[in-house]
Scaffold this motif. Sequence first.
Motif, PDB file in Angstrom:
ATOM      1  N   LEU A 181      39.494  45.196  41.394  1.00 35.62           N
ATOM      2  CA  LEU A 181      39.389  44.524  42.830  1.00 35.62           C
ATOM      3  C   LEU A 181      38.047  44.128  43.650  1.00 35.62           C
ATOM      4  O   LEU A 181      37.706  43.213  44.096  1.00 35.62           O
ATOM      5  CB  LEU A 181      40.182  45.625  43.880  1.00 35.62           C
ATOM      6  CG  LEU A 181      41.746  45.814  43.552  1.00 35.62           C
ATOM      7  CD1 LEU A 181      42.072  46.957  44.530  1.00 35.62           C
ATOM      8  CD2 LEU A 181      42.388  44.453  44.105  1.00 35.62           C
ATOM      9  N   LEU A 182      37.289  45.069  42.980  1.00 34.73           N
ATOM     10  CA  LEU A 182      35.832  44.991  43.422  1.00 34.73           C
ATOM     11  C   LEU A 182      35.202  43.564  42.842  1.00 34.73           C
ATOM     12  O   LEU A 182      34.556  42.587  43.544  1.00 34.73           O
ATOM     13  CB  LEU A 182      34.700  45.853  43.111  1.00 34.73           C
ATOM     14  CG  LEU A 182      35.027  47.355  43.987  1.00 34.73           C
ATOM     15  CD1 LEU A 182      34.199  48.335  43.335  1.00 34.73           C
ATOM     16  CD2 LEU A 182      34.628  46.958  45.492  1.00 34.73           C
TER      17      LEU A 182
ATOM     18  N   ALA B   4      36.793  40.748  44.849  1.00 33.34           N
ATOM     19  CA  ALA B   4      35.917  40.331  46.041  1.00 33.34           C
ATOM     20  C   ALA B   4      34.679  39.628  45.799  1.00 33.34           C
ATOM     21  O   ALA B   4      34.386  38.873  46.757  1.00 33.34           O
ATOM     22  CB  ALA B   4      36.153  41.786  46.628  1.00 33.34           C
TER      23      ALA B   4
ATOM     24  N   LEU C 245      35.062  36.180  45.089  1.00 33.40           N
ATOM     25  CA  LEU C 245      35.571  35.497  46.531  1.00 33.40           C
ATOM     26  C   LEU C 245      34.425  35.289  47.179  1.00 33.40           C
ATOM     27  O   LEU C 245      34.255  34.175  47.799  1.00 33.40           O
ATOM     28  CB  LEU C 245      36.581  36.003  47.090  1.00 33.40           C
ATOM     29  CG  LEU C 245      38.132  35.852  46.027  1.00 33.40           C
ATOM     30  CD1 LEU C 245      39.258  36.616  46.779  1.00 33.40           C
ATOM     31  CD2 LEU C 245      38.455  34.511  45.985  1.00 33.40           C
ATOM     32  N   ILE C 246      33.728  36.308  47.736  1.00 32.14           N
ATOM     33  CA  ILE C 246      32.714  36.422  48.576  1.00 32.14           C
ATOM     34  C   ILE C 246      31.458  35.542  47.966  1.00 32.14           C
ATOM     35  O   ILE C 246      31.130  34.638  49.043  1.00 32.14           O
ATOM     36  CB  ILE C 246      32.058  37.893  48.743  1.00 32.14           C
ATOM     37  CG1 ILE C 246      33.264  38.440  49.602  1.00 32.14           C
ATOM     38  CG2 ILE C 246      30.858  37.780  49.553  1.00 32.14           C
ATOM     39  CD1 ILE C 246      33.166  40.145  49.541  1.00 32.14           C
TER      40      ILE C 246
ATOM     41  N   THR D 292      43.914  31.346  40.889  1.00 38.04           N
ATOM     42  CA  THR D 292      43.800  31.968  42.256  1.00 38.04           C
ATOM     43  C   THR D 292      44.324  31.192  43.416  1.00 38.04           C
ATOM     44  O   THR D 292      44.898  31.502  44.163  1.00 38.04           O
ATOM     45  CB  THR D 292      42.228  32.202  42.329  1.00 38.04           C
ATOM     46  OG1 THR D 292      41.707  32.789  41.473  1.00 38.04           O
ATOM     47  CG2 THR D 292      41.952  32.625  43.675  1.00 38.04           C
TER      48      THR D 292
END
Length: 137
Positions: free
Chosen positions: A13-14, A17, A20-21, A42
């Motif tokens: 998950l990290l 993220a 994506l960030i 995605t």
Amino acid sequence: MRPNWKRVLLGALLLAAAVLIMDVGCVFRKTTGVPCPGCGMTRAHLAALRLDFKDAFFYHPLWFLPAPLAAAELFFPGGVFRSKKAQNALTAVLLAAVLGVYLVRMILYFPDTPPMEYQPDNLLLRLASLLGFATGG
């Protein structure tokens, strides 16, 4: 030694993220210019979350597989089947499906139809250019 699934899930998950960030996108495509077998996954999941299943299947026809496969791995760490032969057969079928879909998509859509478009500013081409192996025209 069994992996700690909470840490694996948290790490995944990290990482997702962070990608994506930072808007990194597909690392394989950024490096080679060519889409990877998972390219579009995605966008497919985002379309499915909007209940736009037509777009989900367009972006990646196998978008529905990762969640149940991850759940199966989480709940059946030794494999879904007791037989190693059956587990290997399932793995082979899944690998063949991913590679088959990739080849069909490359033949039909590459190099100019999203998500299978070529990325001309890829790292390998820039590196080749810096080393004098590629010309710009």
